[in-house]
Write a protein that holds these residues in place. Structure first.
Motif, PDB file in Angstrom:
ATOM      1  N   VAL A  31      32.089  44.046  41.508  1.00 37.76           N
ATOM      2  CA  VAL A  31      33.455  44.451  41.877  1.00 37.76           C
ATOM      3  C   VAL A  31      34.477  43.789  40.958  1.00 37.76           C
ATOM      4  CG1 VAL A  31      35.210  44.239  43.676  1.00 37.76           C
ATOM      5  CG2 VAL A  31      32.910  44.961  44.282  1.00 37.76           C
ATOM      6  N   VAL A  32      34.302  42.491  40.758  1.00 41.39           N
ATOM      7  CA  VAL A  32      35.241  41.748  39.910  1.00 41.39           C
ATOM      8  C   VAL A  32      35.180  42.250  38.467  1.00 41.39           C
ATOM      9  CG1 VAL A  32      35.760  39.471  38.961  1.00 41.39           C
ATOM     10  CG2 VAL A  32      35.196  39.710  41.369  1.00 41.39           C
ATOM     11  N   GLY A  35      36.674  45.706  38.073  1.00 44.01           N
ATOM     12  CA  GLY A  35      38.126  45.562  38.185  1.00 44.01           C
ATOM     13  C   GLY A  35      38.729  45.002  36.913  1.00 44.01           C
ATOM     14  N   SER A  36      38.076  44.014  36.354  1.00 45.41           N
ATOM     15  CA  SER A  36      38.563  43.413  35.112  1.00 45.41           C
ATOM     16  C   SER A  36      38.542  44.420  33.966  1.00 45.41           C
ATOM     17  CB  SER A  36      37.695  42.200  34.772  1.00 45.41           C
ATOM     18  OG  SER A  36      38.020  41.698  33.514  1.00 45.41           O
TER      19      SER A  36
ATOM     20  N   ILE B  31      37.495  40.720  47.936  1.00 44.70           N
ATOM     21  CA  ILE B  31      37.591  42.052  47.334  1.00 44.70           C
ATOM     22  C   ILE B  31      38.981  42.642  47.591  1.00 44.70           C
ATOM     23  CG2 ILE B  31      36.741  44.421  47.487  1.00 44.70           C
ATOM     24  CD1 ILE B  31      33.947  43.233  47.984  1.00 44.70           C
ATOM     25  N   PHE B  34      41.476  40.774  45.361  1.00 47.63           N
ATOM     26  CA  PHE B  34      41.351  41.145  43.955  1.00 47.63           C
ATOM     27  C   PHE B  34      41.924  42.546  43.716  1.00 47.63           C
ATOM     28  CE2 PHE B  34      38.928  42.414  40.151  1.00 47.63           C
ATOM     29  CZ  PHE B  34      39.224  41.337  39.341  1.00 47.63           C
ATOM     30  N   LEU B  38      45.171  43.716  41.204  1.00 47.38           N
ATOM     31  CA  LEU B  38      45.219  44.812  40.223  1.00 47.38           C
ATOM     32  C   LEU B  38      46.362  45.757  40.539  1.00 47.38           C
ATOM     33  CD1 LEU B  38      41.471  45.727  39.647  1.00 47.38           C
ATOM     34  CD2 LEU B  38      42.997  44.452  38.177  1.00 47.38           C
TER      35      LEU B  38
END
Lengths: 189, 154
Positions: A31-32, A35-36, B31, B34, B38
């Motif tokens: 997920v991270v 997203g990155s 989650i 995060f 974004l």
């Protein structure tokens, strides 16, 4: 229930935990990481659009590149020149070649309007080299009216970390984005 | 099986559930946090882009009483008007910096035909207060830039 059966249940729990925990951690990491990657891609998109916008409105392309690179730091900056490359190209109608009826557009190679390259990543423009006809794969330039000028900014970015390679070698780690803006004057100058 | 052994098994399940639930919720909120980071980044960039788009027109504003509002204040207001659901208070005017990239002197917002970089610094606090402790400034600092060439307004 025998004593041995109880002991067996306890062991089963431990094994299940051992199997599930790495999967859970992998899920979080995924997920991270995704997203990155999306965040980085948005930065690239923003960077090329801003650069092309500046150049198309008369800002010196060198200054425009300075500005967008400063804005993209630390994704792209002096600290990691080997990870990115930005290319500015000025696109004009080929001099002395009439439109029949389609016009031919080339990457301008007349100083000081040649391509400008920043960053050390080993990549070359997908539009073409200086003086060459714009790559047909870009599309659209066969329908352009005569005498136009375009400002194109391309960016290549080597996205780390190597976990992407681990997930699948078919995933292209080199991100690419471009923006092509018409000069506000609308004509070659 | 004795009754005491059964009770022991139930207790074990409750303890496991407690630990598992805590881990699961931590992952879940991480989650969510995060994702919101974004979202915040995209929204902030869009807000600054809108402010920059306003800046290049050279416009100033008037308040409800007809008093003029300075241009830099209007740029600031346009930015703040576009901060939607990011959990960040509107920054002060001093958090905005204007740099003319041709090296000339640069009034706030720049002058006609000048290329101006606008820089804003904000700090985004965490949605869940628990996560704020991991940031020295109480949240994740964002530094945003946008660069525009002003129109040749009079």
């Amino acid at each position: 229930m025998s004593r041995s059966a109880v002991s067996s249940d306890k062991g089963q729990t431990l094994v299940e935990l051992t199997l599930i925990l790495p999967l859970m951690l992998l899920l979080v990491y995924g997920v991270v990481e995704v997203g990155s990657a999306i965040s980085t891609y948005l930065t690239l998109t923003h960077t090329v659009r801003e650069g092309a916008n500046l150049a198309s409105r008369g800002t010196d392309p060198d200054d425009a590149l300075d500005a967008i690179i400063a804005a993209a730091d630390p994704t792209m900056g002096a600290g990691n020149p080997g990870q990115w490359r930005i290319i500015y190209s000025r696109i004009v109608q080929e001099p002395g070649t009439p439109c029949t009826p389609e016009c031919t557009y080339i990457i301008d190679n007349i100083e000081p309007n040649g391509q400008i390259v920043r960053g050390a990543l080993a990549q070359s423009s997908k539009l073409g080299t200086e003086g060459s006809v714009v790559n047909a794969a870009v599309g659209g330039f066969n329908n352009v009216a005569p005498g136009q000028t375009f400002h194109a900014i391309e960016v290549f970015y080597d996205y780390g970390p190597d976990v992407i390679t681990f997930v699948g070698s078919g995933f292209d780690k080199i991100f690419y984005e471009r923006a092509i803006f018409t000069d506000v004057s609308g004509t070659a100058n | 099986m004795s009754s005491s052994l059964l009770r022991g098994g139930k207790g074990q399940a409750v303890v496991e559930l407690t630990f598992g639930f805590l881990i699961f919720m931590s992952v879940f909120f991480a989650i969510v946090e995060f994702s919101h980071l974004l979202y915040t980044k995209v929204t902030l960039q869009n807000a600054l882009r809108s402010a920059g788009r306003y800046m290049v027109t050279g416009q100033t504003g008037v308040d409800g009483s007809g008093n003029p509002i300075p241009r830099d204040q209007m740029i600031h207001d346009v930015f703040c008007a576009n901060l939607i659901a990011v959990g960040i208070p509107c920054p002060s005017g001093s958090d905005f910096q204007y740099t003319c990239i041709d090296g000339t002197s640069c009034p706030p917002g720049g002058g006609p035909n000048q290329t101006v970089m606008v820089t804003v610094n904000v700090v985004k606090p965490a949605l869940v207060p628990f996560f704020s402790q991991f940031f020295p400034s109480g949240g994740l600092p964002f530094q945003l830039h946008t660069t525009w060439r002003n129109e040749p307004y009079a």
